[in-house]
Design an enzyme around this catalytic site. Structure first.
Site, PDB file in Angstrom:
ATOM      1  N   SER A 203       4.786   6.309   2.012  1.00  0.00           N
ATOM      2  CA  SER A 203       6.076   5.277   2.817  1.00  0.00           C
ATOM      3  C   SER A 203       4.758   4.038   1.832  1.00  0.00           C
ATOM      4  O   SER A 203       4.017   4.758   1.934  1.00  0.00           O
ATOM      5  CB  SER A 203       4.875   5.155   4.158  1.00  0.00           C
TER       6      SER A 203
ATOM      7  N   HIS B 208       0.975   5.395   1.432  1.00  0.00           N
ATOM      8  CA  HIS B 208       0.247   6.339   2.089  1.00  0.00           C
ATOM      9  C   HIS B 208       1.193   7.264   2.255  1.00  0.00           C
ATOM     10  O   HIS B 208       2.319   7.270   2.557  1.00  0.00           O
ATOM     11  CB  HIS B 208       0.287   5.368   3.439  1.00  0.00           C
TER      12      HIS B 208
ATOM     13  N   ASN C 246       0.324  -0.811  -0.118  1.00  0.00           N
ATOM     14  CA  ASN C 246      -0.036  -0.236  -0.004  1.00  0.00           C
ATOM     15  C   ASN C 246       1.039   1.325   0.032  1.00  0.00           C
ATOM     16  O   ASN C 246       2.105   0.837   0.407  1.00  0.00           O
ATOM     17  CB  ASN C 246      -0.810  -0.440   0.984  1.00  0.00           C
TER      18      ASN C 246
ATOM     19  N   ASP D 105      -3.208   0.366   7.562  1.00  0.00           N
ATOM     20  CA  ASP D 105      -1.705   1.266   8.195  1.00  0.00           C
ATOM     21  C   ASP D 105      -0.711   0.934   8.704  1.00  0.00           C
ATOM     22  O   ASP D 105       0.130   1.920   8.783  1.00  0.00           O
ATOM     23  CB  ASP D 105      -1.999   2.909   8.063  1.00  0.00           C
TER      24      ASP D 105
HETATM   25  C1  GAR Z   1      -2.347   9.065  -2.763  1.00  0.00           C
HETATM   26  O1  GAR Z   1      -2.147  10.307  -1.958  1.00  0.00           O
HETATM   27  C2  GAR Z   1      -2.423   7.665  -1.509  1.00  0.00           C
HETATM   28  O2  GAR Z   1      -1.369   7.661  -0.932  1.00  0.00           O
HETATM   29  C3  GAR Z   1      -3.568   7.817  -0.577  1.00  0.00           C
HETATM   30  O3  GAR Z   1      -4.615   8.776  -1.761  1.00  0.00           O
HETATM   31  C4  GAR Z   1      -3.833   9.111  -2.303  1.00  0.00           C
HETATM   32  C5  GAR Z   1      -4.840   8.469  -3.335  1.00  0.00           C
HETATM   33  O4  GAR Z   1      -3.944   9.197  -5.222  1.00  0.00           O
HETATM   34  N1  GAR Z   1      -3.890   7.040  -0.034  1.00  0.00           N
HETATM   35  C6  GAR Z   1      -4.254   6.881   1.112  1.00  0.00           C
HETATM   36  O5  GAR Z   1      -4.768   8.051   1.533  1.00  0.00           O
HETATM   37  C7  GAR Z   1      -4.539   6.217   2.012  1.00  0.00           C
HETATM   38  N2  GAR Z   1      -4.746   5.336   3.105  1.00  0.00           N
HETATM   39  P1  GAR Z   1      -4.274   8.786  -6.618  1.00  0.00           P
HETATM   40  O6  GAR Z   1      -5.820   7.840  -6.648  1.00  0.00           O
HETATM   41  O7  GAR Z   1      -4.027  10.123  -7.427  1.00  0.00           O
HETATM   42  O8  GAR Z   1      -3.906   8.042  -6.238  1.00  0.00           O
END
Ligand code: GAR
Length: 194
Positions: A141, A109, A107, A150
């Site tokens: 991360s 984050h 994942n 997480d």
């Molecule tokens: C990203 O910033 C990712 O790290 C976060 O959601 C966004 C997705 O953006 N993920 C989380 O917060 C998971 N807990 P994207 O759809 O443009 O890739």
């Protein structure tokens, strides 16, 4: 050739970063499919543009968790992943899936875990919390997924400075740019070492 399956819930910019890395040879693998947690998201448009198969599997469409799990498992076995990548996937993955693919689910984050991870920390809320804390540094991360949200072991992180006039939005953009480099690099490393 190794297979990657991506899960997404949002705009899919990290998914696009993986597509780009496959297309220009930084990742030696096929993206065999995208599992989307809802319709009408950017990630699906990106799958269509890149001619990657996708399946929308919505938790609310199922009466219970085991039917939802069954649908995910059926689709996953069809796409036969060596690596499963949660790229902005905002649904809790059923434990059975995590047990079925040990050390094969990662994942991304948008924080330096273990800081600002867990329930309630997603998207802009993470960056809001960083700004409220007064931290001068944040980042992103990539970690293995385990049964706790997480919480799995961190594989790699990139640090990003917090600037005095940052807003959650400006900080998220700076972090996201680094996510787009970190995630493909980690994917390629994991696929070539296994
Ligand atoms: C990203 O910033 C990712 O790290 C976060 O959601 C966004 C997705 O953006 N993920 C989380 O917060 C998971 N807990 P994207 O759809 O443009 O890739």
């Amino acid at each position: 050739m190794k297979n990657i399956v991506v899960f997404a819930s949002g705009s899919g910019s990290n998914f696009q970063a993986i597509i780009n890395a496959v297309e220009d040879g930084r990742i030696h693998a096929d993206i065999t499919g995208l599992i989307a947690s809802k319709p009408d998201i950017g990630a699906i448009k990106k799958a269509e543009a890149a001619k990657i198969p996708y399946q929308i599997i919505r938790r609310p469409d199922f009466d219970n968790e085991s039917q939802f799990t069954e649908a995910l498992l059926t689709t996953l076995s069809k796409w036969n992943p060596d690596l499963i990548v949660l790229a902005g996937y905002m649904v809790r993955l059923p434990e059975e899936i995590i047990r079925k693919y040990p050390k094969r689910i990662i994942n991304i984050h948008p924080s330096l875990l273990p800081k600002y991870g867990g329930k309630g920390y997603y998207g802009l809320k993470v960056h809001q919390a960083v700004l409220e804390s007064g931290d001068h540094e944040t980042g992103c991360s990539v970690h293995y997924v385990n049964e706790i949200y997480d919480d799995g072991p961190v594989i790699k992180q990139t640090k990003v400075p917090v600037l005095p006039d940052d807003t959650p939005h400006s900080l998220s953009e700076r972090v996201l740019k680094e996510e787009h480099k970190l995630l493909p690099a980690v994917i390629n490393k994991l696929l070539t070492q296994n």
